[in-house]
Scaffold this active site. Structure first.
Site, PDB file in Angstrom:
ATOM      1  CD  GLU A 200      -2.730   1.533   0.581  1.00  0.00           C
ATOM      2  OE1 GLU A 200      -2.397   2.219  -0.396  1.00  0.00           O
ATOM      3  OE2 GLU A 200      -3.887   1.119   0.790  1.00  0.00           O
ATOM      4  CG  HIS A 202      -2.065   4.790   2.268  1.00  0.00           C
ATOM      5  ND1 HIS A 202      -1.466   4.092   3.288  1.00  0.00           N
ATOM      6  CD2 HIS A 202      -3.393   4.480   2.348  1.00  0.00           C
ATOM      7  CE1 HIS A 202      -2.380   3.391   3.955  1.00  0.00           C
ATOM      8  NE2 HIS A 202      -3.553   3.602   3.391  1.00  0.00           N
ATOM      9  CD  GLU A 226      -4.327  -0.213  -2.386  1.00  0.00           C
ATOM     10  OE1 GLU A 226      -4.350  -1.447  -2.203  1.00  0.00           O
ATOM     11  OE2 GLU A 226      -5.015   0.579  -1.721  1.00  0.00           O
ATOM     12  CD  GLU A 252      -7.859   3.550  -1.325  1.00  0.00           C
ATOM     13  OE1 GLU A 252      -8.135   4.120  -0.278  1.00  0.00           O
ATOM     14  OE2 GLU A 252      -7.046   2.619  -1.402  1.00  0.00           O
ATOM     15  CG  HIS A 302     -10.893   0.406  -1.110  1.00  0.00           C
ATOM     16  ND1 HIS A 302     -11.662   1.413  -0.576  1.00  0.00           N
ATOM     17  CD2 HIS A 302      -9.746   0.402  -0.402  1.00  0.00           C
ATOM     18  CE1 HIS A 302     -10.992   2.003   0.416  1.00  0.00           C
ATOM     19  NE2 HIS A 302      -9.830   1.409   0.535  1.00  0.00           N
TER      20      HIS A 302
HETATM   21  O1  LIG Z   1      -6.610   0.413   0.580  1.00  0.00           O
HETATM   22  C1  LIG Z   1      -7.107   0.769   1.627  1.00  0.00           C
HETATM   23  O2  LIG Z   1      -7.655   0.008   2.397  1.00  0.00           O
HETATM   24  C2  LIG Z   1      -7.084   2.249   1.959  1.00  0.00           C
HETATM   25  O3  LIG Z   1      -6.101   2.928   1.292  1.00  0.00           O
HETATM   26  C3  LIG Z   1      -7.047   2.500   3.443  1.00  0.00           C
HETATM   27  O4  LIG Z   1      -5.821   2.078   3.917  1.00  0.00           O
HETATM   28  C4  LIG Z   1      -7.332   3.927   3.873  1.00  0.00           C
HETATM   29  O5  LIG Z   1      -6.332   4.791   3.634  1.00  0.00           O
HETATM   30  C5  LIG Z   1      -8.700   4.474   3.716  1.00  0.00           C
HETATM   31  O6  LIG Z   1      -9.497   3.799   2.824  1.00  0.00           O
HETATM   32  C6  LIG Z   1      -8.842   5.951   3.702  1.00  0.00           C
HETATM   33  O7  LIG Z   1     -10.146   6.283   3.565  1.00  0.00           O
HETATM   34 MG   LIG Z   2      -5.493   1.846  -0.397  1.00  0.00          MG
END
Ligand SMILES: O=C(O)[C@H](O)[C@@H](O)[C@@H](O)[C@H](O)CO
Ligand SMILES: [Mg+2]
Length: 402
Positions: A200, A202, A226, A252, A302
């Site tokens: 991740e 982010h 990701e 997401e 997601h």
């Molecule tokens: O992939 C995921 O689960 C997301 O990135 C998660 O880690 C969060 O940052 C969240 O959804 C923020 O709203």
């Molecule tokens: Mg994420």
């Protein structure tokens, strides 16, 4: 046949215990839709420092959906699209719409006594393979990650997602690169090939940092990288993709089928991650999967919020052709979140199973829902953005306090 939409109630729920695994969803928005013939359906919207704006947006969805025929899900959605000028670009509007849309599916399923997946083509699978997320609160060193991953393994998971970049933001320094590599190599050494590692990012890096970070992790045979780039830098994804073999995942923050289509045909992504709570709900999320399938691209929905989202997502997982893996935070949820549903689905040995009951297949604990009603935003922590797992935005990174 269920009749007209008579009532839409919007609940803001939370509990003031510390939410470690997913601080961004320490509050939840649950909507309850009731029809003129008394059938009730539930939906959920994401929050992430937008709890109250989403709640307000749900009031707008309500103005359009009230008194409409609940069966006409697509027509009602397109009616909202017509009125909601900013829907295509508004996370708040699309989240609110998605919550109401999925509640309508819950009702339609209940009225014809079929689970939603049977209305979308029927089962492709009985069991849904999950990866665990949220398991690594307070993990900083490679050893911390390995120790906690072992606990998750004991619960039966053979795939984990995590963010190894600490408080590096926008750019990444040598220490940040080293530390991320140590974490990933530590997990790879400890589990060999028996654990899939999902990385991740982010969406927090600019191009240079994304290049360095993907390059350094490339040898560890990760399942995907990701959101390696800030979302608005999407035009540079093809270039980034050409420098690594590890698949790039995102989705997401992509809000509708047409935007997914662009990402797909413009060669920006290998695995898509639509979110049923922010891409206009179940029907659009199903269409997104179909578009991806037409391009030979798999789907890993997601799923970072609550149990109604999970149930809606599992209905999609059960029926789509190009399912690859399903995100789950379940194991790290606080008790109150686990108890919001009396029943709905099971998570055993790293696999989900839906109840198979009509609609979304869930039974809401109304008492618990009402007990947890609040009116407010998530807590704000100036030291750590709300999108990270608690206790992990630390270290000597580029966004750190020196
Ligand atoms: O992939 C995921 O689960 C997301 O990135 C998660 O880690 C969060 O940052 C969240 O959804 C923020 O709203
Ligand atoms: Mg994420």
């Amino acid at each position: 046949m269920a009749g007209k939409i008579k009532e839409i109630e919007i609940y803001n729920v939370s509990e003031k215990t510390s939410e470690k695994s997913s601080p961004w969803s320490s509050t939840m928005i649950i909507v309850k839709v009731t029809t003129s013939d008394g059938i009730v359906g539930y939906g959920e919207a994401p929050t992430t420092l937008m709890t109250l704006p989403v709640k307000e947006s749900a009031e707008e969805v309500k103005r359009v959906f009230l008194n409409k025929d609940v069966n006409e899900i697509y027509k009602n959605t397109m009616e909202f699209y017509k009125h909601s000028f900013y829907l295509s670009r508004s996370m708040e509007a699309t989240s609110a719409l998605s919550a109401v849309e999925m509640a309508c599916w819950d009702i339609v399923g209940k009225s014809c006594k079929e689970p939603v997946y049977n209305l979308l083509g029927g089962k492709m699978r009985d069991s849904v393979r999950a990866y665990s997320n949220g398991w690594y609160s307070d993990c900083v060193t490679a050893d911390d990650f390995v120790d906690k991953a072992k606990e998750i393994r004991k619960k039966g998971f053979d795939a984990v997602k995590f963010d190894p970049f600490g408080n590096n933001y926008d750019t990444i320094n040598k220490k940040g690169l080293e530390s991320a590599e140590n974490i990933v190599s530590g997990l790879r050494e400890s589990f060999g090939d028996s654990m899939d590692l999902l990385i991740e990012f982010h969406g927090r890096f600019s191009m240079e940092a994304a290049k360095k970070a993907t390059q350094i992790l490339e040898p560890y045979d990760c399942f995907f990288f990701e959101e390696p780039l800030h979302p608005e830098l999407e035009m540079r994804l093809p270039e980034l993709r050409s420098t690594v073999n590890t698949p790039i995942a995102l989705g997401e923050r992509v809000l509708n089928a047409r935007d997914f289509m662009r990402n797909i045909v413009e060669g920006k992504v290998d695995i898509i991650q639509p979110d049923v709570t922010n891409s206009r709900g179940i029907l659009e999320s199903f269409k997104i999967a179909t578009i991806a399938d037409a391009w030979g691209i798999p789907v890993a929905y997601h799923n970072a919020f609550g149990p109604v989202q999970t149930a809606a997502t599992l209905n999609l997982d059960t029926t789509i052709n190009n399912f690859i893996i399903q995100e789950s935070f379940e194991e790290s949820w606080p008790e109150w979140k686990k108890k919001l549903l009396k029943s709905g689905y099971k998570l055993e040995n790293g696999h989900f199973k839906l109840s198979g009951k009509p609609g979304l297949g869930i039974e809401m604990d109304e008492k618990s829902l009402k007990e947890h009603m609040v009116n407010g935003m998530e807590p704000f922590d100036p030291e750590s953005p709300p999108w990270v797992v608690s206790g992990t935005y630390v270290g000597e990174g580029t966004d750190g306090k020196q």
